[in-house]
Design a protein around this motif. Structure first.
Motif, PDB file in Angstrom:
ATOM      1  N   ARG A 108       0.886  -1.256   0.035  1.00  0.00           N
ATOM      2  CA  ARG A 108      -0.034  -0.012   0.139  1.00  0.00           C
ATOM      3  C   ARG A 108       1.050   1.158   0.084  1.00  0.00           C
ATOM      4  O   ARG A 108       1.992   1.399   0.755  1.00  0.00           O
ATOM      5  CB  ARG A 108      -0.822  -0.006   1.137  1.00  0.00           C
ATOM      6  CG  ARG A 108      -2.138  -0.878   1.169  1.00  0.00           C
ATOM      7  CD  ARG A 108      -2.887  -1.073   2.355  1.00  0.00           C
ATOM      8  NE  ARG A 108      -2.072  -1.563   3.349  1.00  0.00           N
ATOM      9  CZ  ARG A 108      -2.526  -1.795   4.858  1.00  0.00           C
ATOM     10  NH1 ARG A 108      -3.710  -1.410   5.043  1.00  0.00           N
ATOM     11  NH2 ARG A 108      -1.860  -2.485   5.823  1.00  0.00           N
ATOM     12  N   GLN A 109       0.551   2.205  -0.807  1.00  0.00           N
ATOM     13  CA  GLN A 109       1.237   3.430  -0.796  1.00  0.00           C
ATOM     14  C   GLN A 109       0.533   4.753  -0.433  1.00  0.00           C
ATOM     15  O   GLN A 109      -0.723   4.574   0.092  1.00  0.00           O
ATOM     16  CB  GLN A 109       1.436   3.862  -2.361  1.00  0.00           C
ATOM     17  CG  GLN A 109       2.318   2.730  -3.059  1.00  0.00           C
ATOM     18  CD  GLN A 109       3.751   2.639  -2.521  1.00  0.00           C
ATOM     19  OE1 GLN A 109       4.440   3.746  -2.359  1.00  0.00           O
ATOM     20  NE2 GLN A 109       4.045   1.320  -2.411  1.00  0.00           N
ATOM     21  N   CYS A 110       1.118   5.844   0.182  1.00  0.00           N
ATOM     22  CA  CYS A 110       0.403   6.844   0.663  1.00  0.00           C
ATOM     23  C   CYS A 110      -0.544   7.329  -0.365  1.00  0.00           C
ATOM     24  O   CYS A 110      -0.194   7.525  -1.723  1.00  0.00           O
ATOM     25  CB  CYS A 110       1.567   7.890   0.880  1.00  0.00           C
ATOM     26  SG  CYS A 110       0.797   9.485   1.353  1.00  0.00           S
ATOM     27  N   THR A 111      -1.765   7.678   0.225  1.00  0.00           N
ATOM     28  CA  THR A 111      -2.666   8.366  -0.767  1.00  0.00           C
ATOM     29  C   THR A 111      -2.271   9.405  -1.565  1.00  0.00           C
ATOM     30  O   THR A 111      -2.888   9.817  -2.520  1.00  0.00           O
ATOM     31  CB  THR A 111      -4.033   8.467   0.088  1.00  0.00           C
ATOM     32  OG1 THR A 111      -4.320   7.116   0.658  1.00  0.00           O
ATOM     33  CG2 THR A 111      -5.210   8.719  -0.836  1.00  0.00           C
ATOM     34  N   VAL A 112      -1.503  10.308  -0.707  1.00  0.00           N
ATOM     35  CA  VAL A 112      -1.116  11.498  -1.453  1.00  0.00           C
ATOM     36  C   VAL A 112      -0.377  11.462  -3.021  1.00  0.00           C
ATOM     37  O   VAL A 112       0.620  10.492  -2.705  1.00  0.00           O
ATOM     38  CB  VAL A 112      -0.256  12.284  -0.577  1.00  0.00           C
ATOM     39  CG1 VAL A 112       0.180  13.593  -1.322  1.00  0.00           C
ATOM     40  CG2 VAL A 112      -1.010  12.934   0.743  1.00  0.00           C
ATOM     41  N   LYS A 113      -1.030  11.789  -3.943  1.00  0.00           N
ATOM     42  CA  LYS A 113      -0.215  11.597  -5.240  1.00  0.00           C
ATOM     43  C   LYS A 113       0.991  11.833  -5.287  1.00  0.00           C
ATOM     44  O   LYS A 113       1.631  12.957  -4.937  1.00  0.00           O
ATOM     45  CB  LYS A 113      -1.146  12.610  -6.212  1.00  0.00           C
ATOM     46  CG  LYS A 113      -0.670  11.911  -7.808  1.00  0.00           C
ATOM     47  CD  LYS A 113      -1.383  12.679  -8.892  1.00  0.00           C
ATOM     48  CE  LYS A 113      -1.200  12.582 -10.127  1.00  0.00           C
ATOM     49  NZ  LYS A 113      -2.120  13.188 -11.009  1.00  0.00           N
ATOM     50  N   GLY A 114       1.942  11.065  -5.792  1.00  0.00           N
ATOM     51  CA  GLY A 114       3.435  11.194  -6.096  1.00  0.00           C
ATOM     52  C   GLY A 114       4.163  10.717  -4.735  1.00  0.00           C
ATOM     53  O   GLY A 114       5.374  10.939  -4.736  1.00  0.00           O
ATOM     54  N   CYS A 115       3.461  10.459  -3.644  1.00  0.00           N
ATOM     55  CA  CYS A 115       4.273  10.307  -2.467  1.00  0.00           C
ATOM     56  C   CYS A 115       4.365   8.866  -2.208  1.00  0.00           C
ATOM     57  O   CYS A 115       3.607   7.909  -2.357  1.00  0.00           O
ATOM     58  CB  CYS A 115       3.624  10.758  -1.308  1.00  0.00           C
ATOM     59  SG  CYS A 115       4.267  10.341   0.310  1.00  0.00           S
ATOM     60  N   LYS A 116       5.789   8.124  -1.735  1.00  0.00           N
ATOM     61  CA  LYS A 116       6.008   6.964  -1.822  1.00  0.00           C
ATOM     62  C   LYS A 116       6.749   6.911  -0.322  1.00  0.00           C
ATOM     63  O   LYS A 116       7.832   5.907  -0.244  1.00  0.00           O
ATOM     64  CB  LYS A 116       6.992   6.246  -2.828  1.00  0.00           C
ATOM     65  CG  LYS A 116       6.202   6.306  -4.201  1.00  0.00           C
ATOM     66  CD  LYS A 116       7.013   5.822  -5.515  1.00  0.00           C
ATOM     67  CE  LYS A 116       6.220   5.849  -6.531  1.00  0.00           C
ATOM     68  NZ  LYS A 116       7.328   5.303  -7.767  1.00  0.00           N
ATOM     69  N   ASP A 117       6.470   7.576   0.608  1.00  0.00           N
ATOM     70  CA  ASP A 117       7.184   7.342   1.927  1.00  0.00           C
ATOM     71  C   ASP A 117       6.652   6.644   2.905  1.00  0.00           C
ATOM     72  O   ASP A 117       7.070   6.667   4.101  1.00  0.00           O
ATOM     73  CB  ASP A 117       7.313   9.036   2.271  1.00  0.00           C
ATOM     74  CG  ASP A 117       8.105   9.836   1.538  1.00  0.00           C
ATOM     75  OD1 ASP A 117       8.982   9.197   0.627  1.00  0.00           O
ATOM     76  OD2 ASP A 117       8.202  10.995   1.638  1.00  0.00           O
ATOM     77  N   ILE A 118       5.618   5.782   2.720  1.00  0.00           N
ATOM     78  CA  ILE A 118       5.319   4.883   3.611  1.00  0.00           C
ATOM     79  C   ILE A 118       6.645   4.133   4.227  1.00  0.00           C
ATOM     80  O   ILE A 118       7.049   3.302   3.480  1.00  0.00           O
ATOM     81  CB  ILE A 118       4.222   4.177   3.232  1.00  0.00           C
ATOM     82  CG1 ILE A 118       2.928   4.752   3.097  1.00  0.00           C
ATOM     83  CG2 ILE A 118       3.802   2.687   4.308  1.00  0.00           C
ATOM     84  CD1 ILE A 118       1.668   3.974   2.704  1.00  0.00           C
TER      85      ILE A 118
END
Length: 310
Positions: A108-118
């Motif tokens: 699962r990725q961060c819902t904020v578009k373009g963010c991969k900081d999980i």
């Protein structure tokens, strides 16, 4: 709201943010090189200028997919670029650094578009307002423009309107009540002399028995341009019938039978000086007495004054 009794503070000098790692894993998150504890934004060696970075001979690279450090075993003699390529080919499972305790990839990725900081160690954090998954940096509603913020504004506005409505009902300003301007009565004292005088000049139908007569003063409508009239009626007659007879005497157009009860052109008979509208179905002897003054006037022509009494 942070929980001060859980986790450790970031050891970066200008940060000191409180970590919440123990909420999600058994071991505290530390830099794999210097073993110091840092927050989510400063957890990797390059993020806190790690003092031990030089001892790995720059063989560590960071995967832009899982955001973790990658290093192939020395025996394989792979370049950092090759290690990263094989790491990605293994679905981010191989060549994780440090090698002990590999960290599984978070799909699962961060819902904020373009963010991969999980963070792979912490995992996604679910927002209670919109029920979406976010990284540590975007976990607060204000950081990802949560739709719940608009709901909060709507609730605040509704509470404000409800409070204003309650205050308006509680502190209602005094209302000036309109009332009909009184008309002076013709009778002076209502005594026997007055009655004898009106009997000598009152107009009415000769067919009405003397014993059944009721003597009244009538103030004619403004449109008739007539002064007070002294009249008599059969006291058993209704107010409605007396109204029709007075309208004929004053020579005013009477269309009450075609007008609605609220039509301003409707004629009404008022008892003076209190200006009470007389019930047309009531008999004269029940609502009037000898020497009373009545006013015939249209509803829309009656003078109104403001009454400040509550």
């Amino acid at each position: 709201m942070e929980l001060p009794h859980i986790g450790k503070n970031c050891q970066l000098e200008h940060c000191h943010s409180l970590g919440i790692w123990k909420l999600f894993i058994d071991a505290e998150v530390a830099c794999p090189l210097c073993q110091q504890t840092y927050c989510g934004e400063h957890r990797l060696p390059l993020d806190h200028s790690c003092s031990q970075w030089s001892r790995v001979d720059k063989q560590l690279v960071q995967c832009d997919t899982c955001q973790h450090l990658v290093k192939a075993p020395d025996a394989e003699k792979l370049t950092p670029e090759a290690s990263l390529e094989k790491h990605k080919a293994s679905n981010c499972k191989f060549y994780l650094y440090p090698p002990n305790g590999p960290i599984p990839k978070i799909n699962r990725q961060c819902t904020v578009k373009g963010c991969k900081d999980i963070d792979p160690r912490v995992g996604p954090i679910r927002c209670d307002g919109c029920e979406e998954d976010f990284c540590l940096r975007h976990r607060h509603p204000s950081a990802h423009r949560c739709k719940s913020l608009n709901d909060d504004e709507d609730r605040k506005r509704d509470r404000k309107l409800a409070a204003q409505e309650k205050v308006a009902k509680t502190f209602t300003p005094p209302v000036k009540k309109p009332k009909i301007k009184s008309v002076a009565v013709k009778s002076k004292n209502g005594g026997m002399v007055e009655l004898m005088k009106i009997k000598s000049q009152a107009k009415g139908s000769a067919s009405v028995p003397t014993s059944s007569r009721i003597y009244l003063y009538v103030q004619c409508p403004k449109e008739s341009k007539l002064d007070f009239q002294s009249v008599y009626f059969d006291k058993l007659n209704s107010v409605g019938k007396a109204l029709d007879l007075i309208a004929d005497t004053c020579k005013v157009n009477n269309k009450n039978h075609t007008l609605s009860p609220t039509d301003p052109e409707r004629l009404e008979l008022y008892k003076c000086p209190e200006m009470a509208v007389l019930d047309k179905s009531c008999s004269l002897e029940k609502c009037l007495k000898n020497l009373d003054t009545v006013l015939l006037e249209r509803q829309g022509s009656v003078s109104i004054e403001e009454d400040n009494d509550q």
